[in-house]
Scaffold this active site. Structure first.
Site, PDB file in Angstrom:
ATOM      1  N   ARG A   1     -32.828  19.883 -41.015  1.00 42.10           N
ATOM      2  CA  ARG A   1     -33.195  21.090 -41.740  1.00 42.10           C
ATOM      3  C   ARG A   1     -33.112  22.279 -40.785  1.00 42.10           C
ATOM      4  O   ARG A   1     -33.173  22.103 -39.563  1.00 42.10           O
ATOM      5  CB  ARG A   1     -34.611  20.975 -42.307  1.00 42.10           C
ATOM      6  CG  ARG A   1     -34.799  19.810 -43.279  1.00 42.10           C
ATOM      7  CD  ARG A   1     -36.252  19.698 -43.718  1.00 42.10           C
ATOM      8  NE  ARG A   1     -36.453  18.605 -44.671  1.00 42.10           N
ATOM      9  CZ  ARG A   1     -36.763  17.359 -44.323  1.00 42.10           C
ATOM     10  NH1 ARG A   1     -36.917  17.047 -43.042  1.00 42.10           N
ATOM     11  NH2 ARG A   1     -36.924  16.419 -45.241  1.00 42.10           N
TER      12      ARG A   1
ATOM     13  N   LYS B   1     -40.625  17.317 -42.085  1.00 40.95           N
ATOM     14  CA  LYS B   1     -41.339  17.461 -43.346  1.00 40.95           C
ATOM     15  C   LYS B   1     -42.356  16.338 -43.487  1.00 40.95           C
ATOM     16  O   LYS B   1     -42.067  15.189 -43.153  1.00 40.95           O
ATOM     17  CB  LYS B   1     -40.347  17.430 -44.518  1.00 40.95           C
ATOM     18  CG  LYS B   1     -40.908  18.017 -45.799  1.00 40.95           C
ATOM     19  CD  LYS B   1     -39.811  18.180 -46.827  1.00 40.95           C
ATOM     20  CE  LYS B   1     -40.340  18.856 -48.085  1.00 40.95           C
ATOM     21  NZ  LYS B   1     -39.278  19.050 -49.090  1.00 40.95           N
TER      22      LYS B   1
ATOM     23  N   HIS C   1     -28.961  24.778 -45.812  1.00 49.23           N
ATOM     24  CA  HIS C   1     -29.347  23.491 -46.390  1.00 49.23           C
ATOM     25  C   HIS C   1     -28.153  22.799 -47.049  1.00 49.23           C
ATOM     26  O   HIS C   1     -28.161  21.570 -47.199  1.00 49.23           O
ATOM     27  CB  HIS C   1     -30.475  23.679 -47.405  1.00 49.23           C
ATOM     28  CG  HIS C   1     -31.383  22.495 -47.505  1.00 49.23           C
ATOM     29  ND1 HIS C   1     -32.209  22.084 -46.483  1.00 49.23           N
ATOM     30  CD2 HIS C   1     -31.581  21.607 -48.520  1.00 49.23           C
ATOM     31  CE1 HIS C   1     -32.886  21.013 -46.853  1.00 49.23           C
ATOM     32  NE2 HIS C   1     -32.523  20.703 -48.086  1.00 49.23           N
TER      33      HIS C   1
ATOM     34  N   ARG D   1     -26.793  20.264 -44.785  1.00 51.55           N
ATOM     35  CA  ARG D   1     -27.562  19.013 -44.784  1.00 51.55           C
ATOM     36  C   ARG D   1     -27.116  18.119 -45.948  1.00 51.55           C
ATOM     37  O   ARG D   1     -26.915  16.919 -45.787  1.00 51.55           O
ATOM     38  CB  ARG D   1     -29.051  19.327 -44.881  1.00 51.55           C
ATOM     39  CG  ARG D   1     -29.977  18.111 -44.985  1.00 51.55           C
ATOM     40  CD  ARG D   1     -31.423  18.591 -44.923  1.00 51.55           C
ATOM     41  NE  ARG D   1     -32.384  17.617 -45.426  1.00 51.55           N
ATOM     42  CZ  ARG D   1     -32.944  16.654 -44.699  1.00 51.55           C
ATOM     43  NH1 ARG D   1     -32.606  16.508 -43.442  1.00 51.55           N
ATOM     44  NH2 ARG D   1     -33.830  15.835 -45.226  1.00 51.55           N
TER      45      ARG D   1
ATOM     46  N   HIS E   1     -36.307  11.111 -45.321  1.00 53.90           N
ATOM     47  CA  HIS E   1     -36.883  11.050 -46.662  1.00 53.90           C
ATOM     48  C   HIS E   1     -37.934   9.955 -46.733  1.00 53.90           C
ATOM     49  O   HIS E   1     -37.705   8.841 -46.249  1.00 53.90           O
ATOM     50  CB  HIS E   1     -35.793  10.760 -47.709  1.00 53.90           C
ATOM     51  CG  HIS E   1     -34.886  11.920 -47.951  1.00 53.90           C
ATOM     52  ND1 HIS E   1     -33.630  11.786 -48.526  1.00 53.90           N
ATOM     53  CD2 HIS E   1     -35.035  13.253 -47.710  1.00 53.90           C
ATOM     54  CE1 HIS E   1     -33.063  12.976 -48.613  1.00 53.90           C
ATOM     55  NE2 HIS E   1     -33.895  13.878 -48.133  1.00 53.90           N
TER      56      HIS E   1
ATOM     57  N   TYR F   1     -27.632  11.709 -53.674  1.00 55.26           N
ATOM     58  CA  TYR F   1     -26.303  11.924 -53.101  1.00 55.26           C
ATOM     59  C   TYR F   1     -25.288  10.913 -53.610  1.00 55.26           C
ATOM     60  O   TYR F   1     -24.087  11.160 -53.552  1.00 55.26           O
ATOM     61  CB  TYR F   1     -26.386  11.879 -51.572  1.00 55.26           C
ATOM     62  CG  TYR F   1     -27.256  12.970 -51.017  1.00 55.26           C
ATOM     63  CD1 TYR F   1     -26.868  14.303 -51.078  1.00 55.26           C
ATOM     64  CD2 TYR F   1     -28.500  12.686 -50.455  1.00 55.26           C
ATOM     65  CE1 TYR F   1     -27.674  15.318 -50.600  1.00 55.26           C
ATOM     66  CE2 TYR F   1     -29.319  13.688 -49.965  1.00 55.26           C
ATOM     67  CZ  TYR F   1     -28.898  15.003 -50.048  1.00 55.26           C
ATOM     68  OH  TYR F   1     -29.704  16.005 -49.583  1.00 55.26           O
TER      69      TYR F   1
END
Length: 331
Positions: free
Chosen positions: A147, A172, A278, A281, A304, A313
């Site tokens: 990120r 995150k 982003h 990414r 994640h 994706y």
């Protein structure tokens, strides 16, 4: 609605309490600014009444105003709600039944914008004219899947050249993870660190080598803020005033600078898709899957928590409508 309380602090003092609680919880400076802004807006919207004298009706009316009059997105509306809930629960310590009654707006499910490899090449070629280290950061975003804030906050100690690894700290949800350091960027990273070391030596001489550290680490390791390993790799050229400590020191590069150059490079490359840092990414994740790597590996690289987040994706990989060949192409 709560009863009238004449001992309640005025709004300005209340906002100071919000800041104190946010800093106690070690939230980021951007979260602090966002929450303060929404809480102030909420109070002003309701004729500057104290939040403890308001309730579900006022909150719902404010959220409705944001959606219908301001036409904000569901994400922005949820952001405002988070700030208000933080005010009531964490600052005013009010455990009111109506606090649990608000449902967050459902964010529309949209597929991520993904660039083709040729579009990425064109964007990186155009961004090469950006002043360093911006161009290097842009290449790093696509090459690692980080990120934007993870990249600009990268510290010297977290890059391992021998194993070609980057440790992403406090990503995150506060998690650490490991991603790759692209071999094609080794030389550029070495050059960046050489420049950064010169600045660091100058900062030592000027007595301004301290960098920001989370409060717990700064207390546990009092010398760490001045050590080379904790320095930001992508530091700003000029000193700036820390908004919390009011100390003048070298911060990391402004993320908005990277955002501007990515947008500028995309336009110059003739890319019509909405493109931001982003997007790189998203493109990284999609292209790694296209290369045959499994979904769990990509999940770990992206950081994640749930593989279902990474699964989006796989939808981008489908050819046409779920891989179905158009009957027109069979004529």
């Amino acid at each position: 609605m709560a009863q009238e309380n004449t001992t309640l602090p005025p709004a300005k003092e209340l906002l100071d309490q919000v800041r104190e609680k946010i800093r106690f919880k070690h939230y980021s400076i951007s979260t602090e600014k966002t929450y303060i802004s929404w809480i102030r807006h909420y109070i002003v919207f309701n004729d500057k009444r104290h939040p403890a004298d308001m309730g579900a009706v006022e909150v719902e009316r404010f959220l409705t105003y944001l959606a219908n009059d301001r036409h904000v997105s569901s994400a922005t509306q949820n952001q405002a709600l988070s700030a208000i809930l933080f005010l009531y629960r964490d600052v005013l310590a009010l455990d009111l039944p109506w606090l649990n009654g608000f449902e967050r707006s459902q964010k529309p499910k949209r597929l991520p914008v993904v660039l083709t490899p040729l579009e990425v090449q064109a964007l990186l070629r155009e961004s090469s004219s950006a002043p360093e280290p911006v161009g290097l950061i842009v290449r790093l975003l696509y090459g690692t899947g980080m990120r934007l804030m993870e990249a600009v906050r990268l510290r010297v100690k977290d890059v391992e050249f021998t194993r070609q690894e980057i440790i992403v700290r406090d990503g995150k949800s506060g998690k650490d993870r490991i991603t790759m350091l692209p071999g094609s960027l080794l030389e550029a990273m070495h050059r960046q660190l050489a420049i950064r070391r010169e600045w660091y030596d100058e900062d030592i001489q000027a007595g301004k080598a301290d960098v920001w550290l989370p409060d717990v680490l700064a207390v546990k390791y009092p010398n760490a803020p001045r050590e080379w390993g904790w320095q930001y790799i992508f530091a700003a050229r000029k000193y700036s005033i820390d908004p919390r400590s009011q100390v003048a020191r070298r911060h990391h590069v402004d993320e908005k600078q990277v955002q501007r150059y990515v947008k500028k490079a995309a336009l110059a490359a003739g890319i019509v898709k909405p493109t931001s840092p982003h997007t790189l990414r998203h493109s990284f994740a999609t292209h790694v899957l296209q290369a045959g790597y499994d979904i769990r590996t990509v999940q770990e690289l992206l950081g994640h928590s749930d593989v279902s987040t990474t699964m989006i994706y796989t939808h981008v990989l489908n050819k046409g409508g779920k891989g179905v060949i158009s009957p027109l192409d069979n004529l």
